[in-house]
Design a protein around this motif. Structure first.
Motif, PDB file in Angstrom:
ATOM      1  N   THR A 215       0.851  -1.192   0.000  1.00 55.50           N
ATOM      2  CA  THR A 215       0.000   0.000   0.000  1.00 55.50           C
ATOM      3  C   THR A 215       0.883   1.237   0.000  1.00 55.50           C
ATOM      4  OG1 THR A 215      -1.822  -1.082   1.181  1.00 55.50           O
ATOM      5  CG2 THR A 215      -1.723   1.306   1.288  1.00 55.50           C
ATOM      6  N   ASP A 216       0.641   2.160  -0.933  1.00 51.76           N
ATOM      7  CA  ASP A 216       1.402   3.406  -1.017  1.00 51.76           C
ATOM      8  C   ASP A 216       0.642   4.494  -0.273  1.00 51.76           C
ATOM      9  OD1 ASP A 216       2.550   5.882  -1.778  1.00 51.76           O
ATOM     10  OD2 ASP A 216       3.253   5.043  -3.669  1.00 51.76           O
ATOM     11  N   TRP A 217       1.218   4.941   0.867  1.00 53.46           N
ATOM     12  CA  TRP A 217       0.610   5.997   1.674  1.00 53.46           C
ATOM     13  C   TRP A 217       1.354   7.320   1.499  1.00 53.46           C
ATOM     14  CZ3 TRP A 217      -0.226   1.836   5.815  1.00 53.46           C
ATOM     15  CH2 TRP A 217      -1.573   1.475   5.861  1.00 53.46           C
ATOM     16  N   THR A 218       1.818   7.596   0.300  1.00 52.59           N
ATOM     17  CA  THR A 218       2.460   8.834  -0.122  1.00 52.59           C
ATOM     18  C   THR A 218       3.865   9.000   0.438  1.00 52.59           C
ATOM     19  OG1 THR A 218       0.303   9.912  -0.332  1.00 52.59           O
ATOM     20  CG2 THR A 218       2.248  11.334  -0.325  1.00 52.59           C
ATOM     21  N   ASP A 219       4.011   9.003   1.760  1.00 54.79           N
ATOM     22  CA  ASP A 219       5.350   9.166   2.334  1.00 54.79           C
ATOM     23  C   ASP A 219       5.885   7.869   2.927  1.00 54.79           C
ATOM     24  OD1 ASP A 219       3.628   9.002   4.473  1.00 54.79           O
ATOM     25  OD2 ASP A 219       4.589  10.583   5.636  1.00 54.79           O
ATOM     26  N   VAL A 220       5.130   6.802   2.836  1.00 57.69           N
ATOM     27  CA  VAL A 220       5.586   5.501   3.302  1.00 57.69           C
ATOM     28  C   VAL A 220       4.898   4.423   2.473  1.00 57.69           C
ATOM     29  CG1 VAL A 220       3.823   5.297   5.090  1.00 57.69           C
ATOM     30  CG2 VAL A 220       5.948   4.026   5.327  1.00 57.69           C
ATOM     31  N   LEU A 221       5.648   3.397   2.134  1.00 61.07           N
ATOM     32  CA  LEU A 221       5.112   2.261   1.394  1.00 61.07           C
ATOM     33  C   LEU A 221       5.106   1.057   2.318  1.00 61.07           C
ATOM     34  CD1 LEU A 221       4.315   1.520  -1.672  1.00 61.07           C
ATOM     35  CD2 LEU A 221       6.444   0.233  -1.599  1.00 61.07           C
TER      36      LEU A 221
ATOM     37  N   PRO B  29      10.122   4.248   4.075  1.00 60.29           N
ATOM     38  CA  PRO B  29       9.893   5.689   3.937  1.00 60.29           C
ATOM     39  C   PRO B  29      10.192   6.140   2.509  1.00 60.29           C
ATOM     40  CG  PRO B  29      11.953   5.261   5.081  1.00 60.29           C
ATOM     41  CD  PRO B  29      11.282   3.936   4.918  1.00 60.29           C
ATOM     42  N   LEU B  30       9.362   7.051   1.984  1.00 59.69           N
ATOM     43  CA  LEU B  30       9.511   7.534   0.617  1.00 59.69           C
ATOM     44  C   LEU B  30       9.850   9.020   0.603  1.00 59.69           C
ATOM     45  CD1 LEU B  30       6.394   5.829  -1.033  1.00 59.69           C
ATOM     46  CD2 LEU B  30       8.759   5.007  -1.031  1.00 59.69           C
ATOM     47  N   THR B  31      10.687   9.409  -0.331  1.00 57.96           N
ATOM     48  CA  THR B  31      11.007  10.818  -0.524  1.00 57.96           C
ATOM     49  C   THR B  31       9.932  11.463  -1.400  1.00 57.96           C
ATOM     50  OG1 THR B  31      12.347  10.347  -2.479  1.00 57.96           O
ATOM     51  CG2 THR B  31      13.463  10.292  -0.337  1.00 57.96           C
ATOM     52  N   GLU B  32      10.052  12.777  -1.604  1.00 54.19           N
ATOM     53  CA  GLU B  32       9.040  13.483  -2.384  1.00 54.19           C
ATOM     54  C   GLU B  32       8.963  12.990  -3.823  1.00 54.19           C
ATOM     55  OE1 GLU B  32       9.452  17.674  -2.198  1.00 54.19           O
ATOM     56  OE2 GLU B  32       9.086  17.805  -0.032  1.00 54.19           O
ATOM     57  N   ASP B  33      10.084  12.521  -4.374  1.00 57.22           N
ATOM     58  CA  ASP B  33      10.061  12.031  -5.751  1.00 57.22           C
ATOM     59  C   ASP B  33       9.692  10.552  -5.848  1.00 57.22           C
ATOM     60  OD1 ASP B  33      12.322  10.723  -4.844  1.00 57.22           O
ATOM     61  OD2 ASP B  33      13.682  11.574  -6.342  1.00 57.22           O
ATOM     62  N   GLY B  34       9.355   9.934  -4.712  1.00 58.02           N
ATOM     63  CA  GLY B  34       8.929   8.553  -4.720  1.00 58.02           C
ATOM     64  C   GLY B  34      10.032   7.534  -4.564  1.00 58.02           C
ATOM     65  N   SER B  35      11.252   7.984  -4.290  1.00 58.84           N
ATOM     66  CA  SER B  35      12.338   7.045  -4.051  1.00 58.84           C
ATOM     67  C   SER B  35      12.279   6.538  -2.619  1.00 58.84           C
ATOM     68  CB  SER B  35      13.689   7.725  -4.293  1.00 58.84           C
ATOM     69  OG  SER B  35      13.787   8.227  -5.606  1.00 58.84           O
ATOM     70  N   VAL B  36      12.811   5.339  -2.400  1.00 60.21           N
ATOM     71  CA  VAL B  36      12.903   4.816  -1.037  1.00 60.21           C
ATOM     72  C   VAL B  36      13.975   5.597  -0.301  1.00 60.21           C
ATOM     73  CG1 VAL B  36      13.428   2.801   0.368  1.00 60.21           C
ATOM     74  CG2 VAL B  36      12.098   2.546  -1.735  1.00 60.21           C
TER      75      VAL B  36
ATOM     76  N   ARG C 239      -2.180   2.952   9.251  1.00 54.37           N
ATOM     77  CA  ARG C 239      -0.921   3.358   8.618  1.00 54.37           C
ATOM     78  C   ARG C 239       0.081   3.821   9.662  1.00 54.37           C
ATOM     79  NH1 ARG C 239       1.178   8.237   7.969  1.00 54.37           N
ATOM     80  NH2 ARG C 239       2.042   8.328   5.886  1.00 54.37           N
ATOM     81  N   GLN C 240       1.353   3.590   9.351  1.00 58.14           N
ATOM     82  CA  GLN C 240       2.435   4.044  10.198  1.00 58.14           C
ATOM     83  C   GLN C 240       3.090   5.269   9.583  1.00 58.14           C
ATOM     84  OE1 GLN C 240       3.152   2.091  13.235  1.00 58.14           O
ATOM     85  NE2 GLN C 240       1.101   1.655  12.497  1.00 58.14           N
ATOM     86  N   PRO C 241       3.283   6.363  10.314  1.00 57.29           N
ATOM     87  CA  PRO C 241       3.986   7.516   9.752  1.00 57.29           C
ATOM     88  C   PRO C 241       5.450   7.168   9.526  1.00 57.29           C
ATOM     89  CG  PRO C 241       3.606   7.831  12.103  1.00 57.29           C
ATOM     90  CD  PRO C 241       2.869   6.577  11.713  1.00 57.29           C
ATOM     91  N   ALA C 242       6.002   7.642   8.416  1.00 58.86           N
ATOM     92  CA  ALA C 242       7.404   7.358   8.124  1.00 58.86           C
ATOM     93  C   ALA C 242       8.306   8.159   9.050  1.00 58.86           C
ATOM     94  CB  ALA C 242       7.718   7.707   6.677  1.00 58.86           C
ATOM     95  N   SER C 243       9.378   7.544   9.523  1.00 63.02           N
ATOM     96  CA  SER C 243      10.348   8.230  10.371  1.00 63.02           C
ATOM     97  C   SER C 243      10.991   9.343   9.577  1.00 63.02           C
ATOM     98  CB  SER C 243      11.414   7.238  10.840  1.00 63.02           C
ATOM     99  OG  SER C 243      12.396   7.893  11.603  1.00 63.02           O
TER     100      SER C 243
END
Length: 398
Positions: free
Chosen positions: A308-314, A328-335, A389-393
């Motif tokens: 599941t892609d939650w925008t700032d965390v996958l 955790p995902l960056t703004e451009d979608g990279s891990v 959902r878990q917030p990304a660190s």
């Protein structure tokens, strides 16, 4: 014919909403062949568990209160009665596929599919478990019913798509509640292994299909084969018009045993998980490009399944490690860092081996457990569970 089982789950006051309508027509079949080709392994990254963030405590849209954490003791199940408020269905048989129905923010309703029996149930908290379809499947090896997705036009047609293994092939079928299934895309290669697949509506009117390599790694690189691919088709099984080759359903190549497909809410970012012989991997899907360089790899092979892609965390569910890997995902979608491990008993309640994963709201996903497939099932397994959902660190979201 519908069969209703009494509700056997946690006690969340959630209602049932569904609609059934027009049945589309059409079926596509593609000839398959495979030829040897070179394969270049991608570099590996080694993950490890990161710090565990706190769960939201209440107010999640569509969910009155967050599921209990490890700090909230829950009595063990009593037969098919599960006292965990996150559990919305119990005593199913290996829930390898789930699809959340549209929600108005106050109701949760889910299609749950059993891999071995091919039975699809509509389930919800405090609601009966209603059998809505029984598909004819061959569950030998890793086959059977392994994928479910709502039609891109579900609100109008009430159709559900399923990825199944038959006696002769792997295929995509569609059905409406209480109606016989109809083939959509047939002729996907079948083997002793590598039969599982995944489905996802791309949010733009087409259906994404992830297929296994049927035990032949060469097939995944062969453009003439439907094995080991991400396909994009219309609801009638034809190649989507904006595919790299408008005459082919192939969107991307290079899979072995896909675990799940997921996307951002607007469909601008697509992902697929895969279990290769030497590692598990997560790939970002780009039209026309081979799945050769993963966004993340797991050399220890936790058994990646749904995501599941939650925008700032996958969030990636696992069957062997029996946890959720939160990347955790960056703004451009990279891990942007190592995965944070949750739902493992130490970092949140554990439900054992997890299969499919599908978002319900921007903060809640639904998962199916597969503990009866080589795990340690409790009396209420297998179950359908809601996960917050878990917030990304370091993501900036609290």
């Amino acid at each position: 014919m519908r069969i209703i089982r009494p509700g056997r789950r946690g006690n969340w006051p959630l209602a049932v909403v569904a609609s059934v309508g027009l049945v589309l027509a059409g079926c596509a079949e593609f000839e398959d062949s495979a030829a040897p080709t070179s394969w270049q392994p991608a570099p590996e990254l080694t993950p490890e568990a990161g710090p565990q963030p706190d769960l939201p405590e209440a107010g999640t849209p569509g969910v009155p209160s967050a599921p209990p954490t490890s700090r909230t003791p829950v009595p063990p199940p009593d037969g098919c009665t599960d006292f965990d408020k996150a559990v919305i269905a119990t005593c199913l048989d290996t829930v390898s596929a789930v699809a959340a129905l549209p929600t108005d923010g106050s109701t949760v309703n889910v299609y749950a599919g059993e891999r071995s029996s091919g039975t699809v149930f509509r389930v919800g908290a405090n609601a009966d478990q209603e059998e809505v379809a029984r598909l004819d499947v061959d569950a030998t090896g890793d086959g059977g019913l392994t994928g479910l997705a709502l039609s891109p036009g579900y609100g109008e047609d009430g159709l559900v798509f399923a990825y199944i293994t038959t006696d002769t092939d792997n295929r995509v079928v569609r059905f409406a509640e209480g109606e016989p299934a109809k083939p959509v895309l047939t002729g996907i290669p079948k083997g002793a292994t590598g039969n599982r697949g995944a489905l996802l509506s791309d949010g733009k009117g087409s259906l994404l299909v992830a297929t296994g390599d049927a035990g032949d790694s060469r097939a995944s690189a062969d453009p003439r084969s439907l094995a080991g691919k991400v396909l994009r088709i219309t609801p009638t099984g034809q190649p989507a018009q904006d595919n790299p080759d408008p005459n082919s359903p192939v969107l991307a190549s290079g899979l072995h045993a896909p675990g799940g497909l997921c996307k951002t809410s607007d469909g601008s970012r697509l992902w697929v998980t895969d279990q290769a012989p030497d590692r598990d991997a997560l790939y970002r899907i780009e039209a026309g490009k081979e799945l050769s360089v993963p966004a993340w790899t797991w050399p220890e092979k936790p058994g990646v399944t749904g995501c599941t892609d939650w925008t700032d965390v996958l969030a990636v569910a696992t069957s062997e490690a029996a946890n959720i890997q939160n990347l955790p995902l960056t703004e451009d979608g990279s891990v942007g860092g190592k995965p944070q491990v949750t739902m493992d008993g130490e970092n949140g309640t554990s439900y054992g081996k997890l299969g499919a994963l599908d978002p319900v709201t921007p903060d809640v996903a639904v998962a199916g457990t597969v503990n009866k497939d080589g795990g340690n099932p409790v009396s209420s397994d297998d179950r359908v569970v809601l996960i917050v959902r878990q917030p990304a660190s370091g993501s900036g979201r609290d």
